[in-house]
Design an enzyme around this catalytic site. Sequence first.
Site, short mmCIF file in Angstrom:
data_model
loop_
_atom_site.label_atom_id
_atom_site.label_comp_id
_atom_site.label_asym_id
_atom_site.label_seq_id
_atom_site.Cartn_x
_atom_site.Cartn_y
_atom_site.Cartn_z
N TYR A 335 63.76 29.41 85.39
CA TYR A 335 63.95 28.00 86.39
C TYR A 335 64.90 28.67 87.41
CZ TYR A 335 62.77 26.05 81.94
OH TYR A 335 62.38 25.82 80.68
N CYS A 432 73.31 21.54 82.80
CA CYS A 432 74.00 20.46 83.41
C CYS A 432 74.04 19.15 82.16
CB CYS A 432 73.09 19.81 84.79
SG CYS A 432 71.57 19.55 84.55
#
Length: 475
Positions: A335, A432
């Site tokens: 990612y 996150c």
Amino acid sequence: MGKRTAFTKQVIENVTIIDIADEGKGIGKSEELVLFVEKAIPGDIVDVNIYKKKKNFAEGRIEKLITPSEYRTDAFCEHFGVCGGCKWQHMEYDAQLLYKQKSVTDALQRLAKVELHGMIPILPSNQSVYYRNKLEYTFSNKRWLYDGESREDEQLDMNALGFHVPGRFDKILEINHCYLQADPSNQIRNRVGDYARENFLSFYDLRSHEGALRNLIIRTSATTGELMVIVVFAYAAQEEIDGLMAFIDTEFPQITSLLYIINHKLNDTIFDQDVIAYRGPEYIHEEMPSNGKMIRFRIGAKSFYQTNSLQAIRLYEITRDFAGFKGDELVYDLYTGAGTIANFIASQVREVVGVEYVPQAIEDAKINSQINNITNTKFYAGDMKDVLVAGFVAEHGKPDVIITDPPRAGMHADVVNCLMDIEAEKIVYVSCNAATQARDLLVLKEKYEVTKIQPVDMFPHTQHVENVVLLTLRK
């Protein structure tokens, strides 16, 4: 169809707020009923006006603040409570950090059953206001009305340039001053709004999809001082476009990249739209110090970059330090986005292989390697679960370290299983969303030990928290 039963107002008195939920609401209890209370913070004692009730929980607002919490402070923004941002600004910053760390601890202990011996105290943000490098505003001809305002008032200006009101996609809150992005962000937004009204440009109708002006995007670089402004038009005449762009260009000569987009789609995404440069290049730069040199990142209108530029440097330093590079490692950066982590660590490892779903981001990653004369990175675009398979590892080699920084949804189960098969010596997991991170750790801990945990506050006055975890392969 039966008649809808009218909701009877209910007030529950003397509720002590004991915790705070992920969405920023205070948590209290009344017998077996869990209460989620808007604008309440731990330590408050309140009477709660219930507006939604289910079997085991209810949602409400503060009817009366009986005893304020020791953590309570005055909100600094006039838009607090209507705007959906900065929901924790009425809580002291030290308390915000306390409850962010607690949310990480709760998720890892409760969902992943992880021992927290390696937990490091949360890293505060040096800036608690004006820390964002990007804001996106919406033009609308249906402004949010405050108490006392009436749609029947013919003199009422219904146009707005600001943020969506939570839960109301078609209502926009007109913003006077936003504390999220450094100036000249506020001046640009306000002057653009003034020009549009004075020159009778139509603000977008979010229901009928008509109007000239649609969005205003402002990107500021905290490290280079460069400034990008993007105006998104819908159904505007070319003379209207030229007039507004010329006005912005004259009024704000410090803008280094002045762009516009024409979007006729039903949604606001610009990733499939052409970007037209009115003046300057189609990008700005951010910089990060790494291993004795300054790494530059090119940021375009569609580029992803960590929203808190200065805290991103510290986040990547923690990621690098957790990995403990010796110089000869093959690293997979999953990612990878625009290759920020990959290029940040490239000088300290043998090779970095980055994978990302968005093709445009991969092109940005390659450019960022080129402009920094970095030659030991490789980038590939594709769905992670389809790219990261046994054949990919056989072609590129077994990594010594895997860095993974997935979106809020976490990693696909196939990706987690592939990491289990690869058995890299170390995995540095940046997240996150501590809950989805914990879900993935529950699987990974069968082969890996969690040895370090470092929460990082990237977004002060919000409930969001970044978390970095080091996993070491069990011997």
